[in-house]
Every structure is written in C-alpha cells, then in structure tokens.
Write a protein that holds these residues in place. Structure first.
Motif, short mmCIF file in Angstrom:
data_model
loop_
_atom_site.label_atom_id
_atom_site.label_comp_id
_atom_site.label_asym_id
_atom_site.label_seq_id
_atom_site.Cartn_x
_atom_site.Cartn_y
_atom_site.Cartn_z
N LYS A 80 0.84 -1.19 0.00
CA LYS A 80 0.00 0.00 0.00
C LYS A 80 0.88 1.25 0.00
O LYS A 80 1.98 1.23 0.54
N LYS A 81 0.36 2.27 -0.66
CA LYS A 81 1.08 3.54 -0.68
C LYS A 81 0.61 4.36 0.50
O LYS A 81 -0.47 4.93 0.48
N LYS A 82 1.39 4.43 1.51
CA LYS A 82 1.11 5.03 2.82
C LYS A 82 0.15 4.19 3.64
O LYS A 82 -0.64 3.42 3.09
N CYS A 108 4.19 0.10 1.84
CA CYS A 108 4.33 -0.74 3.02
C CYS A 108 3.49 -2.01 2.92
O CYS A 108 2.49 -2.06 2.21
N HIS B 28 -5.49 -6.75 1.13
CA HIS B 28 -4.05 -6.47 1.24
C HIS B 28 -3.34 -7.69 0.66
O HIS B 28 -2.76 -7.64 -0.41
N LYS B 101 -9.74 6.10 5.42
CA LYS B 101 -8.54 6.93 5.45
C LYS B 101 -8.81 8.32 6.02
O LYS B 101 -7.90 9.11 6.17
#
Lengths: 189, 189
Positions: A80-82, A108, B28, B101
């Motif tokens: 994942k980006k951030k 990450c 993920h 987010k």
C-alpha cells in the motif's frame, strides 16, 4: 511476448518524450483476457522456482499480479502507498519516488503477510527508473524472505531500472522490452 | 455466498467497533482462487443484463473486478484517485470521502473509456457508507451510460450506503451482508 507487443503497437500511445500510455488495456482500462495471458506467461517462466507469494504495489500492478497468483496457485500481496488506518499491525516500509506522479511515496506491507519463509516473485506493470521495484525488493529483504525475481509487463530498456536490478544479481523478466520511441513508433529490443 | 461467509468467519478480524479486517484474502493479501469464485458469482447474477463494462475504483476493488470482467468477457475500468500526469485527456470526476482513510478523495475516469453506449456494472470490495459507490454512480451518470447495478463483496448492512442506493432505485448485490458485529463475531443477514 508477441501478443503483448502487438497490442502495444496497436493501442499504445506515446505522449511527450518517454511516456507510453497503455491505459486502454493495462493501467486504467484493463483487458482481463490479456491479463490472464500475461499471468500465464509469467507463471510459465517462474513455475520451477518454488514461488510462495506474489508481491506487487497498488494500483496498476494488482490486476496482472492476481493473474500470476491464480496461475501459480499462491497468494498475492499488494503493498500500500502510505499506511491506512485499517493496517494497524507493524509494517515493513520503503520509500519510492514516483516519476509519473512526481512525488515521494511510502510503500508498506504488513509483517504478517511477508515472512522469512517466503519465496517472493515481484510483479509490476512497468519498469523504467526502477523506483517501485527497488522499494519492493527492500520490503522482501526487510522480511528476510527469498527473492525469486522481478517480472514486469513492460520494461523501458533505455531507462536504468532494469540494468541496475540485473547488476544487483536480480533476475528480471520483462514480457516486452522497449528500446526506443521513434517517429515510427515503439521499437522493441 | 456461503464460501465467502465461511472465509470471513475464519479469517476476518474485528478491530474497534465497526471495522472488519479481511486483509488476509481480500484487500491487502489476495486469494486469487477465492477472487475467481467471487467473480463467477457476480457474473452469474449479472450475466442476463448485457453488461459491456465493469467499473471499480483503485486499489482493492481491482482484483475482484478483473475476475468479473474475465468471466463476463468485458473490459474493466478502474477509477483513479486524483488525476495522474499520464491521464491527460478529459475526465469525469466525482468526490468521495474515505471513512477508512479519513480524507476527501477525487475519483476520475477518462471520458475515452466510459461512454453513453456502455451498460456498466460497478464492482467494489466493501459497501458501508456508500461514498465510493455513489461517486462511481456519478461517473456513470456523467457519461450518460446505463447503470446495470452495483456488486459488492461485503456489505455492512447496518451502515446506510446499501439502503440509500436501493432507495435510489439501484440494484445492489452483496455476496455477504453483515448485520452486526457481536461478541460472538460477525452476524450475517
């Protein structure tokens, strides 16, 4: 891979000096049947290597990575980006500069899903400067996992990423390698 | 879909009051074989409806959307969150607030790939507040395309998104509908 080169010749668009747009089939609109064929080709090349996990990075790497995972019968992990708020456990993280978006991003993965027992195949859509690939390699190293290789759909061979990865002893497989953009269009090497 | 409910019971994690983590197989780390089964189920439900295009949003909608596209034999378009520099032509854009987010994001698609001739099936991994789905519906409307329906892997039925979409006359199909999180775990409805 001839099927892919043909599709790039037919549907790829050159914009500016060194950007190839393949967003009609690879990174905005997706052709699922083509992606399955790409997944099969990567699977054919890496099947003997005992891959236990595919690692890619959101967003446009996911579609091809999941097809490779389907063909090899292994899970796919996308970095994942951030760090979003649902990813609460500890992560491995690495920095990458996106030349397309002109910004520094942190990629990450959860430590839960990348372990020292894994034999990892990194899959991505493009390899140019190599920033994303190197960040993914760093995640593999941080986990103490084994890196089987890096598979990319399109390599811009006139940019340094592929060369640098290979010089670091990493196996890099590209399904199409572009040597130059000329007036006549895309030249493969 | 029993296969999915079973997987959520076995591998889903509850964190906080109303967040279900399914990042071991859906958003993920991905289980490609499960995703293919989810794609087959969506395809079964929407096959009679003449779908010409799947629309999803990066990142975690992509994997399941591409499996639906594979099964239905149609292209998949994923909306991007903010406009990258390689997306130069005109876009349709809509705003969505990400509760996960905690930030406002703009989602956009190229006008080239969403047209008035399209019959669009929206696919996403989660439906809770419905912010992402409503933004995608807006993109379909802006293009003058026909909306066939919305397919989500997991609907949190105790949050208002699904109800609001259905009240607006939109067909919503969820493969697992969660009614509540209790001490005993996930309760499906």
């Amino acid at each position: 891979m001839e099927l892919l080169k043909q599709r790039i010749r037919e549907d790829g668009l050159l914009i500016g000096n060194n950007i190839l747009k393949v967003d009609s089939f690879l990174n905005h609109q997706l052709d699922p049947q083509l992606l399955l064929e790409l997944g099969r080709e990567f699977a054919r090349r890496f099947r003997p290597d005992g891959v236990t996990k595919i690692l890619t990075v959101e967003a446009s790497g996911i579609a091809v990575a999941v097809m490779v995972g389907l063909e090899l019968g292994v899970p796919v992990l996308f970095a994942k980006k951030k760090q979003p708020s649902t990813l609460v456990e500890e992560v491995y993280a690495a920095e990458a500069f996106s030349f397309t978006k002109q910004e520094q991003v942190s990629v990450c993965v959860s430590r839960r899903y990348l372990t020292a027992e894994d034999r990892v195949l990194i899959i991505d859509d493009f390899l140019a400067q190599g920033a994303a690939a190197k960040a993914l390699v760093s995640l593999v190293e941080q986990a103490g996992a084994s890196l089987v290789g890096v598979g990319v759909v399109v390599e811009k061979a006139f940019q340094p990423g592929g060369k640098e990865l290979r010089e670091a002893g990493i196996r890099v497989e590209a399904l199409a390698r572009i040597g130059a953009f000329t007036e006549k269009g895309v030249e493969f090497v």
